[in-house]
Design a protein around this motif. Structure first.
Motif, short mmCIF file in Angstrom:
data_model
loop_
_atom_site.label_atom_id
_atom_site.label_comp_id
_atom_site.label_asym_id
_atom_site.label_seq_id
_atom_site.Cartn_x
_atom_site.Cartn_y
_atom_site.Cartn_z
N LEU A 403 -1.80 -45.50 15.60
CA LEU A 403 -1.59 -47.61 15.75
C LEU A 403 -2.77 -47.84 15.08
CD1 LEU A 403 0.64 -48.56 18.69
CD2 LEU A 403 1.22 -48.31 16.43
N PHE A 404 -3.69 -47.64 14.58
CA PHE A 404 -5.04 -47.99 15.12
C PHE A 404 -5.30 -47.39 13.37
CE2 PHE A 404 -6.88 -49.12 19.26
CZ PHE A 404 -7.63 -50.06 18.57
N MET A 405 -4.90 -46.50 12.46
CA MET A 405 -5.04 -45.65 11.66
C MET A 405 -3.87 -46.08 10.87
SD MET A 405 -6.35 -43.49 9.30
CE MET A 405 -6.84 -42.49 10.11
N ILE A 406 -2.45 -46.20 11.31
CA ILE A 406 -1.78 -47.17 10.35
C ILE A 406 -2.14 -48.51 10.37
CG2 ILE A 406 0.94 -47.93 10.73
CD1 ILE A 406 1.55 -45.92 12.46
N LEU A 407 -2.79 -48.97 11.37
CA LEU A 407 -3.47 -51.17 11.20
C LEU A 407 -4.39 -50.95 10.28
CD1 LEU A 407 -2.28 -51.77 14.79
CD2 LEU A 407 -1.49 -53.01 11.82
N GLY A 408 -4.90 -49.49 9.37
CA GLY A 408 -5.80 -49.51 8.52
C GLY A 408 -7.33 -49.87 9.45
N LYS A 409 -7.97 -49.29 10.51
CA LYS A 409 -8.47 -49.57 11.31
C LYS A 409 -8.95 -48.22 12.13
CE LYS A 409 -7.97 -53.72 13.06
NZ LYS A 409 -8.01 -54.37 15.01
N GLU A 410 -9.41 -47.13 10.57
CA GLU A 410 -9.98 -45.95 10.83
C GLU A 410 -10.68 -45.36 12.53
OE1 GLU A 410 -11.54 -43.15 7.33
OE2 GLU A 410 -9.94 -43.98 6.95
N ALA A 411 -11.81 -46.06 11.94
CA ALA A 411 -12.90 -45.35 12.79
C ALA A 411 -12.35 -45.38 13.94
CB ALA A 411 -13.64 -46.87 12.76
N TYR A 412 -11.94 -46.58 14.64
CA TYR A 412 -11.13 -46.50 15.73
C TYR A 412 -10.29 -46.03 15.89
CZ TYR A 412 -12.94 -51.66 17.20
OH TYR A 412 -13.62 -52.32 17.43
N SER A 413 -9.20 -45.41 15.05
CA SER A 413 -8.17 -44.40 15.58
C SER A 413 -9.08 -43.06 15.69
CB SER A 413 -7.41 -44.33 13.64
OG SER A 413 -6.45 -42.67 13.66
N PHE A 439 -0.57 -38.00 10.53
CA PHE A 439 -0.94 -36.39 10.24
C PHE A 439 -1.54 -35.33 10.07
CE2 PHE A 439 0.51 -32.13 11.55
CZ PHE A 439 -0.40 -31.59 12.30
N GLU A 440 -1.13 -36.17 8.42
CA GLU A 440 -0.79 -35.09 7.25
C GLU A 440 -2.25 -36.25 6.54
OE1 GLU A 440 1.97 -36.45 4.90
OE2 GLU A 440 4.01 -35.63 5.95
N ASN A 441 -3.33 -37.24 7.42
CA ASN A 441 -4.26 -37.42 6.74
C ASN A 441 -5.10 -36.26 6.64
OD1 ASN A 441 -6.81 -39.18 7.36
ND2 ASN A 441 -6.61 -40.30 7.13
N LYS A 442 -5.72 -35.94 5.73
CA LYS A 442 -7.13 -34.70 5.77
C LYS A 442 -8.33 -35.12 6.49
CE LYS A 442 -6.56 -33.91 0.65
NZ LYS A 442 -7.01 -34.70 -0.45
N GLN A 443 -8.40 -36.33 6.79
CA GLN A 443 -9.65 -36.36 7.80
C GLN A 443 -9.25 -36.08 9.49
OE1 GLN A 443 -11.51 -40.05 8.19
NE2 GLN A 443 -12.84 -39.33 9.36
N ILE A 444 -7.81 -36.35 9.77
CA ILE A 444 -7.50 -36.33 11.49
C ILE A 444 -7.18 -34.59 10.65
CG2 ILE A 444 -5.32 -36.68 12.39
CD1 ILE A 444 -7.09 -38.73 12.28
N GLN A 445 -6.90 -34.02 9.74
CA GLN A 445 -6.53 -32.63 9.77
C GLN A 445 -7.65 -32.22 10.06
OE1 GLN A 445 -3.90 -30.74 9.80
NE2 GLN A 445 -1.99 -32.06 9.82
N GLN A 446 -8.23 -32.66 9.36
CA GLN A 446 -9.78 -31.49 9.82
C GLN A 446 -10.69 -31.68 11.19
OE1 GLN A 446 -12.74 -33.32 6.87
NE2 GLN A 446 -13.80 -31.63 7.71
N ILE A 447 -10.09 -32.58 11.40
CA ILE A 447 -10.93 -32.41 13.54
C ILE A 447 -9.70 -32.13 14.06
CG2 ILE A 447 -11.03 -35.36 15.54
CD1 ILE A 447 -11.62 -36.69 12.77
N ILE A 448 -9.09 -32.01 13.90
CA ILE A 448 -8.06 -31.53 14.71
C ILE A 448 -8.42 -29.97 14.75
CG2 ILE A 448 -5.47 -30.82 15.12
CD1 ILE A 448 -4.67 -33.49 14.47
N SER A 449 -8.66 -29.94 13.37
CA SER A 449 -8.68 -27.85 13.42
C SER A 449 -9.97 -27.45 13.49
CB SER A 449 -8.51 -27.80 11.44
OG SER A 449 -9.23 -26.69 11.25
#
Length: 456
Positions: A403-413, A439-449
């Motif tokens: 939700l934070f990512m959808i709302l543009g609050k990347e740091a919280y996300s 989920f397709e966000n590159k930064q999200i993918q990188q952290i999960i990886s």
């Protein structure tokens, strides 16, 4: 007959003469039938014709006590006591007045004093027992009721009171011992067998309970309570067909009850005969339309058959009866979800929260529906409430990340994603299911990886 003669006199306004014993009969009849005003008229006329009758005066005292005219009753009793200080009824009425004033210890003292003047003390022992019950002194109450039983083995009122005392002390083994001793002396007492069965039932000794209930209905084959308890024991033993037979017997012997219909329905459900179960649940709500248990059982049966429209109709009936029942609102929310009535589901789960249901499932379900409806800020508020209650729950953290990512609050996300991965890495698939673009966000993918490598 003195009663018909008395009523004839009242209709004609003439005054007939009755002797004192006839007045006593008339007054007692009206008191027993609840005709208080006629009893008062009879007492008034009786005392006019027999002003020195102690028994008529005592009957007036009884009426005064019933009408809460305690001061006047005490005054009359004092006058009677001056004439007959050892009159049994004087002691009894004094004790009743003290009991009404919640002076139970004093009432007991008066009743004990009366025992030395009374030939048949059973009624006094019973009254003493009741006073001890008011004081929650179950042991002394039981001992006094036991004295009544020793005199009269068919004093079932005292028998019930003794068992009640054992129940209040959770002394089921002692109750069983007492009832077995009682049955040794009075073996054909269906009441005692019934009570014995209930004690075994309380201890989970269902086979022994069933045997006791069998004896109860053998002795009295129209004993509805015996068949009812026998059916309950058979249910516990998973002998559902036999349980149904006994519940049906109760319906033949007495007026049908919603309770019996419900028990029959539940037995059929356990036999996986849902249609017949529904038939009996419908009979239950027809018998008692305000029985919400019947409506919720109908709801659940239809829900399990995936007949959600009917389930919705029935759950609405249950909620109309008990709108503060959280479980009903939960089911209402689930049904509306199945029917794609999302706004109604939101209403249901919000009601759950307002009624104090703080289970994680409620927060998660509500947040997911709000997400689906595109109400991202509202969903976020719900999840923040959930996090206050459940600080280390991956279900909440992953959803906050999305939700934070959808709302543009990347740091919280990112912060919530890292929290979630630390708590339960495997559960990260929830992001792919609920928030595919996140989920397709590159930064999200990188952290999960990177966490995936660390776990391996």
């Amino acid at each position: 007959m003195p009663i018909s003669k008395f009523e004839s006199m009242l209709k004609t306004n003439e005054v007939y003469f009755f002797d004192a014993v006839e007045f006593e009969t008339i007054i007692e009849h009206y008191l027993n039938t609840g005709k208080q005003s006629l009893a008062k008229k009879a007492v008034k006329l009786g005392l006019e014709q027999h002003p020195s009758s102690i028994q008529l005066k005592l009957m007036k005292v009884e009426i005064l006590i019933f009408e809460e005219e305690l001061h006047q009753a005490i005054k009359m009793l004092s006058n009677i006591e001056a004439v007959e200080p050892h009159n049994e009824e004087v002691f009894i009425q004094k004790a009743i007045i003290l009991s009404k004033k919640k002076k139970h210890h004093e009432a007991i003292a008066i009743l004990k004093e009366s025992l030395q003047y009374i030939e048949d003390p059973s009624d006094i022992w019973s009254m003493i027992g009741m006073e001890y019950l008011y004081l929650d002194d179950f042991e002394n109450a039981r001992l006094n009721f036991a004295k009544c039983i020793e005199v009269d083995y068919e004093d079932y009122s005292s028998l019930y009171n003794i068992v009640y005392c054992f129940d209040m002390e959770d002394s089921h083994e002692e109750a069983i011992s007492f009832l077995n001793s009682y049955l040794d002396k009075n073996p054909y007492c269906e009441v005692a067998w019934h009570q014995l069965g209930k004690q075994y039932f309380e201890l989970g000794m269902y086979k022994e309970a069933l045997t006791a209930f069998d004896y109860a209905v053998l002795i009295d084959d129209i004993f509805v309570g015996g068949y009812l308890e026998k059916a309950k024991a058979l249910e516990k033993l998973k002998r559902y067909d036999e349980a149904i037979e006994n519940y049906l017997v109760t319906l033949e012997l007495d007026d049908p009850t919603a309770y019996a219909y419900i028990r029959i329905g539940e037995c059929y459900e356990k036999l996986e005969n849902t249609q017949t179960a529904i038939h009996f649940y419908k009979k239950a709500v027809h018998e008692d339309p305000l029985l919400d248990r019947g409506w919720i059982l109908l709801t659940n049966a239809c829900y399990n058959q995936e007949n959600y429209q009917k389930a919705l109709y029935y759950i609405n009936k249950a909620i109309q009866i008990d709108e503060a029942n959280v479980l009903y609102w939960r089911r209402y929310g689930d049904i509306n979800l199945k029917l794609n009535f999302y706004e109604e589901s939101v209403k249901a789960f919000k009601n759950c929260l307002s009624l104090g249901d703080r289970e994680i499932e409620i927060y998660v379900a509500l947040a997911d529906i709000l997400l689906f409806l595109g109400e991202f800020t509202e969903a976020l508020k719900i999840l923040i409430q959930a996090k206050r209650m459940y600080k280390e729950f991956a279900e909440v953290e992953y959803r906050l990340c999305g939700l934070f990512m959808i709302l543009g609050k990347e740091a919280y996300s990112i912060t919530h994603l890292k929290n979630a991965l630390t708590i339960d890495f495997e559960y990260h698939i929830i992001i792919r299911e609920l928030y595919p673009t996140v989920f397709e966000n590159k930064q999200i993918q990188q952290i999960i990886s990177s966490y995936d490598k660390a776990v391996q």
